[in-house]
Design an enzyme around this catalytic site. Structure first.
Site, PDB file in Angstrom:
ATOM      1  N   TYR A 118      -9.142  15.319  -6.252  1.00  0.00           N
ATOM      2  CA  TYR A 118      -8.582  14.518  -7.337  1.00  0.00           C
ATOM      3  C   TYR A 118      -8.022  15.415  -8.442  1.00  0.00           C
ATOM      4  CZ  TYR A 118      -8.233  11.303 -11.263  1.00  0.00           C
ATOM      5  OH  TYR A 118      -7.766  10.582 -12.330  1.00  0.00           O
TER       6      TYR A 118
ATOM      7  N   LYS B 117      -3.998  15.762  -9.668  1.00  0.00           N
ATOM      8  CA  LYS B 117      -3.538  15.500 -11.034  1.00  0.00           C
ATOM      9  C   LYS B 117      -2.920  16.748 -11.666  1.00  0.00           C
ATOM     10  CE  LYS B 117      -4.444  11.204 -10.925  1.00  0.00           C
ATOM     11  NZ  LYS B 117      -3.328  10.236 -10.877  1.00  0.00           N
TER      12      LYS B 117
ATOM     13  N   ASN C 160       1.620   4.907 -11.701  1.00  0.00           N
ATOM     14  CA  ASN C 160       0.232   4.808 -12.145  1.00  0.00           C
ATOM     15  C   ASN C 160      -0.756   4.739 -10.983  1.00  0.00           C
ATOM     16  OD1 ASN C 160      -2.061   3.952 -14.021  1.00  0.00           O
ATOM     17  ND2 ASN C 160      -1.836   2.120 -12.746  1.00  0.00           N
TER      18      ASN C 160
ATOM     19  N   ASP D 274       0.860  -1.174   0.000  1.00  0.00           N
ATOM     20  CA  ASP D 274       0.000   0.000   0.000  1.00  0.00           C
ATOM     21  C   ASP D 274       0.897   1.225   0.000  1.00  0.00           C
ATOM     22  OD1 ASP D 274      -1.779   2.058   0.361  1.00  0.00           O
ATOM     23  OD2 ASP D 274      -2.598   1.320   2.263  1.00  0.00           O
TER      24      ASP D 274
END
Length: 262
Positions: free
Chosen positions: A157, A161, A92, A65
Site C-alpha cells: 500500500y 501511494k 480516488n 470494478d
C-alpha cells in the site's frame, strides 16, 4: 475564491462512499456534471439521485470494478456513448492491506497494485488529452501520508501511494501550461470505510479527519492561484510528511514500523 465548474464533466472513482462521495457532492455543488464509478451500484444510484435533485446537474452512475481487465475501456465507451467530454478526473479508488508481506494473499496483492496504480495511470492517460485541451478542470489523484516513507506491515500500500505521488507531481509539471489544475491529495487517517477493508484500525496513524476536511484541503489547493502538485490534509500530517522527507530512511523506517505495531 471557489472556482465554478458549471458546464464541465468530471469522473470520480471510488464514488460510493467516503472521500469519493464527498468529492462528488463538492463538485456537483459547483455545477459539474458527474460520472460516478464504483462497484456498489445501489449506493451510486442513490448518490446520483441525491446530487441531481439538489444541484440540477446530470449524474451518470456506472458500476465497475476498475481492477478488472478492460475496465478502463468500458468506462471510456460509457463516456463516449453519452456524448460527454471529460474536463476533470478524481482518481480516488483504492484499498490497503495490513500485515507482513510474507503472509499476504498474492491475488489480493495483485488486485491492490492493479487498482491503486494500474487503473489510476490508465484512467489518467485515457482522459488527459481531453482535460488538457479543455483547460477548465482538475485532476486529483488520491495518495496518502503513507506515500512519504516505506510502511512495514503495509509495504505494498505504501509503495503504491508513493508511486501515485511521484506520478502526479510529474504529470502536474508536464501539463503546467494547459490550464488543467493537477494535485495529489495526501490524507492521513480519515473516517471512511478504508480501515474496514484493511481489517484493522491498527493501521491508523494520528487523529481522524472527516472526508469533508480532507476534500476541503484539496479544493483550497485547486482554487489557489498556483495549485501545488501535492497537498497533505491536516497540520499534524503535514509536519510528519516533512519529517519523513528530511530524515534518513535508516531512522524513518524503524520508527514507522514501531508506530504500525502499536
Amino acid at each position: 475564491m471557489s472556482r465554478n465548474h458549471a458546464g464541465t464533466a468530471a469522473i470520480i472513482t471510488g464514488a460510493s462512499s467516503g472521500l469519493g462521495a464527498e468529492f462528488a457532492r463538492t463538485l456537483a455543488a459547483r455545477g459539474a456534471n458527474l460520472v460516478l464509478v464504483a462497484r456498489r451500484e445501489d449506493r451510486l444510484v442513490a448518490l446520483a439521485d441525491e446530487l441531481a435533485a439538489a444541484h440540477g446537474v446530470a449524474v451518470h452512475p456506472i458500476s465497475l470494478d476498475l481492477a478488472a481487465a478492460g475496465a478502463v475501456g468500458t468506462l471510456a465507451a460509457f463516456v463516449r456513448d453519452r456524448g460527454l467530454t471529460i474536463d476533470s478526473l478524481v482518481n480516488n479508488a483504492g484499498f490497503g492491506m495490513h500485515g507482513p508481506l510474507v503472509d499476504a494473499d498474492p491475488a489480493r496483492i495483485d488486485e491492490q497494485v492493479r487498482l491503486n496504480v494500474g487503473a489510476l495511470v490508465s484512467l489518467t492517460r485515457e482522459f488527459l488529452p481531453a482535460m488538457t485541451a479543455s483547460g477548465r478542470g482538475i485532476l486529483v489523484n488520491v495518495a496518502s501520508t503513507a506515500a512519504f516513507q516505506p510502511v512495514p506491515t503495509m509495504a505494498v500500500y505504501g509503495a503504491t501511494k508513493a508511486f501515485v505521488l511521484s506520478f502526479t507531481e510529474a504529470v502536474a509539471f508536464e501539463t503546467r501550461d494547459s490550464g488543467l489544475r493537477v494535485t495529489t491529495l495526501c490524507p492521513g487517517a480519515t473516517r471512511t470505510e478504508f480501515f474496514e477493508v484493511v481489517g484493522t484500525e491498527e493501521a491508523r496513524v494520528g487523529r481522524y479527519q472527516t472526508p469533508a476536511q480532507a476534500i476541503a484541503t484539496a479544493m483550497r489547493a485547486l482554487d489557489a492561484r498556483r495549485t501545488p502538485a501535492s497537498v497533505v490534509s491536516g497540520a499534524g500530517n503535514a509536519a510528519t510528511a516533512v519529517f519523513a522527507r528530511i530524515m534518513p530512511r535508516s531512522i524513518v523506517v524503524p520508527m514507522t514500523a514501531r508506530i504500525m505495531s502499536r
